[in-house]
Design an enzyme around this catalytic site. Structure first.
Site, short mmCIF file in Angstrom:
data_model
loop_
_atom_site.label_atom_id
_atom_site.label_comp_id
_atom_site.label_asym_id
_atom_site.label_seq_id
_atom_site.Cartn_x
_atom_site.Cartn_y
_atom_site.Cartn_z
N HIS A 31 -9.96 1.64 0.23
CA HIS A 31 -9.83 0.52 1.16
C HIS A 31 -10.94 0.53 2.22
O HIS A 31 -10.68 0.25 3.40
CB HIS A 31 -8.45 0.55 1.80
CG HIS A 31 -7.92 -0.78 2.22
ND1 HIS A 31 -8.56 -1.59 3.13
CD2 HIS A 31 -6.82 -1.46 1.83
CE1 HIS A 31 -7.86 -2.70 3.29
NE2 HIS A 31 -6.81 -2.65 2.52
N GLU A 43 -11.53 -3.97 -3.14
CA GLU A 43 -10.57 -2.98 -3.62
C GLU A 43 -10.41 -3.14 -5.14
O GLU A 43 -9.70 -4.03 -5.58
CB GLU A 43 -9.24 -3.16 -2.90
CG GLU A 43 -9.34 -3.06 -1.39
CD GLU A 43 -8.18 -3.76 -0.68
OE1 GLU A 43 -7.04 -3.33 -0.84
OE2 GLU A 43 -8.43 -4.76 0.01
N HIS A 58 0.79 -1.23 0.00
CA HIS A 58 0.00 0.00 0.00
C HIS A 58 0.83 1.29 0.00
O HIS A 58 0.53 2.25 0.72
CB HIS A 58 -0.97 0.00 1.18
CG HIS A 58 -2.05 -1.05 1.09
ND1 HIS A 58 -2.52 -1.54 -0.11
CD2 HIS A 58 -2.75 -1.71 2.06
CE1 HIS A 58 -3.46 -2.44 0.12
NE2 HIS A 58 -3.61 -2.57 1.43
C1 GLA Z 1 -5.09 -5.44 1.73
C2 GLA Z 1 -4.18 -6.60 1.73
C3 GLA Z 1 -4.32 -7.37 2.99
C4 GLA Z 1 -4.11 -6.48 4.19
C5 GLA Z 1 -5.01 -5.29 4.13
C6 GLA Z 1 -4.74 -4.26 5.18
O1 GLA Z 1 -6.36 -5.83 1.54
O2 GLA Z 1 -4.35 -7.44 0.63
O3 GLA Z 1 -3.41 -8.42 3.01
O4 GLA Z 1 -2.78 -6.05 4.24
O5 GLA Z 1 -4.88 -4.65 2.89
O6 GLA Z 1 -4.68 -4.80 6.45
#
Ligand code: GLA
Length: 399
Positions: free
Chosen positions: A227, A362, A158
């Site tokens: 997210h 997402e 991220h």
């Molecule tokens: C995304 C990732 C997950 C996790 C979340 C945040 O969805 O794919 O593995 O890291 O973000 O916690």
């Protein structure tokens, strides 16, 4: 009052959309004229006007360095959404259940402090510069190797340690919404190029639309997404929610959640959501991929072309009757079932953020695309502007 200045490219997209709407409305008006007369026309125009959200702005808090964080409330006839400038985050979305009872359907905190203290969930945020993982935090553009922060099990997640979720965006109200802007400098978190990102949230009737627009002054990689964690009952588990993902393939991952590069069929696996299935029906199945991720935390390959609007997901919550439909121009969707929520934090209504109390959809390019030339590219070159749109639509279904 707000000024409705906006980015030219977004304005062009909106103008096209508006002209389609106007043409559609003209056809409807002609039909109405011959059918039911002027009274019906006036009624339909009033309803159309009411469907656009009213926008108000307030202060949400102050960053440790004194920067003010604002929150914008978008209120239509069907939905109220609140979005703050810290991380361009969705803080709340209030919709009616099948009995008309209003509830908040996203996880989050009641005050800024909660968001500042939470370094792992990304509640409601726009994540970037690269949403999801980049293997070993490394990629190559034009023969030059770039290194970005390793912050998740040896990988970059991220956008790095201070991703777009932890920055305060500039914002101004637009018609029915708010446009957030972030300029990420050349070298920010190790990424090349000055990246300008515009993210516009707008609410019309029961649909919250997010328009993303990015440009750069040097070749870079970019993958923005939102997210938000949804819980359509307003509390409790998401395991009874029934999900449809119109995708024939998905991207399985290694033990560190990096795509292997294969695109196997979902047929005969717990990843087959082509027919509506409860999240909990197979989440505990004896399946290597589910074990690696502790549940679903994978990218589904959406049908249809990259750039074309397509359905990414539909979720029905039998308890409340709420239905969430997601459409997107992105080629993939990361369906994440809140596997890492550990119950140590408490939300807006004092509820525990425990495992499987929220799911994310997402919409995105596939994880680690910079290291998989066969995946749709996330490379952005100077002179290009990349647009993408995702819409979250809320409705209800009778028992
Ligand atoms: C995304 C990732 C997950 C996790 C979340 C945040 O969805 O794919 O593995 O890291 O973000 O916690």
């Amino acid at each position: 009052m707000f000024t409705y200045s906006c980015d030219d490219r977004l304005a062009a997209v909106l103008a096209r959309t508006n002209s389609q709407v106007i043409q559609g409305n003209m056809k409807r008006i002609e039909g109405l004229l011959t059918m039911r007369g002027l009274r019906v026309i006036l009624l339909s125009m009033t309803t159309a006007l009411a469907a656009h959200a009213a926008v108000t702005k307030a202060t949400f808090g102050t960053m440790p360095d004194g920067t003010a964080v604002d929150i914008y409330t978008l209120k239509s006839d069907a939905v109220e959404a609140r979005i703050m400038t810290y991380g361009a985050r969705v803080v709340s979305i209030k919709t009616a259940d099948r009995d008309g009872k209003i509830g908040d359907v996203v996880l989050g905190y009641s005050a800024l402090d909660g968001y500042l203290a939470d370094l792992s969930t990304y509640f409601g945020a726009v994540v970037g510069r690269y949403g999801n993982r980049i293997a070993n935090g490394a990629f190559t553009i034009d023969g030059h190797e770039y290194h970005v922060p390793i912050n998740n099990n040896g990988q970059s997640l991220h956008g790095g340690i201070v991703g777009f979720d932890r920055l305060v965006w500039q914002a101004h109200a637009v018609n029915g919404g708010v446009e957030m802007t972030l300029v990420s400098k050349d070298g920010d978190q190790g990424y090349p190029g000055t990246l300008t990102a515009h993210v516009r949230y707008s609410l019309v009737h029961n649909a919250l639309r997010i328009d993303y627009s990015v440009s750069t002054d040097k070749a870079t990689v970019v993958n923005l997404t939102n997210h938000s964690y949804f819980n359509l009952s307003g509390d409790g588990t998401i395991l009874n929610d029934e999900v449809t993902l119109p995708a024939d393939h998905y991207t399985p991952v290694t033990k560190v959640l990096i795509p292997t590069g294969e695109l196997p069929s979902v047929e005969g696996t717990p990843f087959d959501f082509r027919k509506s299935t409860a999240i909990g029906a197979r989440i505990g199945a004896d399946n290597e991929q589910l074990k690696i991720a502790g549940g679903y935390d994978h990218n589904w390959v959406l049908r249809g072309k990259n750039g074309e609007t397509k359905t990414a997901a539909r979720v029905y919550d039998p308890a409340s009757g709420r239905v969430l439909t997601v459409t997107t121009t992105e080629p993939g969707v990361q369906f994440y079932t809140g596997n890492f929520l550990d119950g140590t934090k408490y939300g807006k209504a004092g509820e525990s953020h425990a495992k499987n109390t929220g799911f994310c959809l997402e919409t995105q390019h596939y994880p680690d695309s910079p290291n998989h030339p066969a995946f749709p590219t996330t490379l952005l070159k100077p002179g290009e502007t990349r647009h993408s749109t995702t819409t979250f639509t809320f409705s209800t279904h009778a028992k």
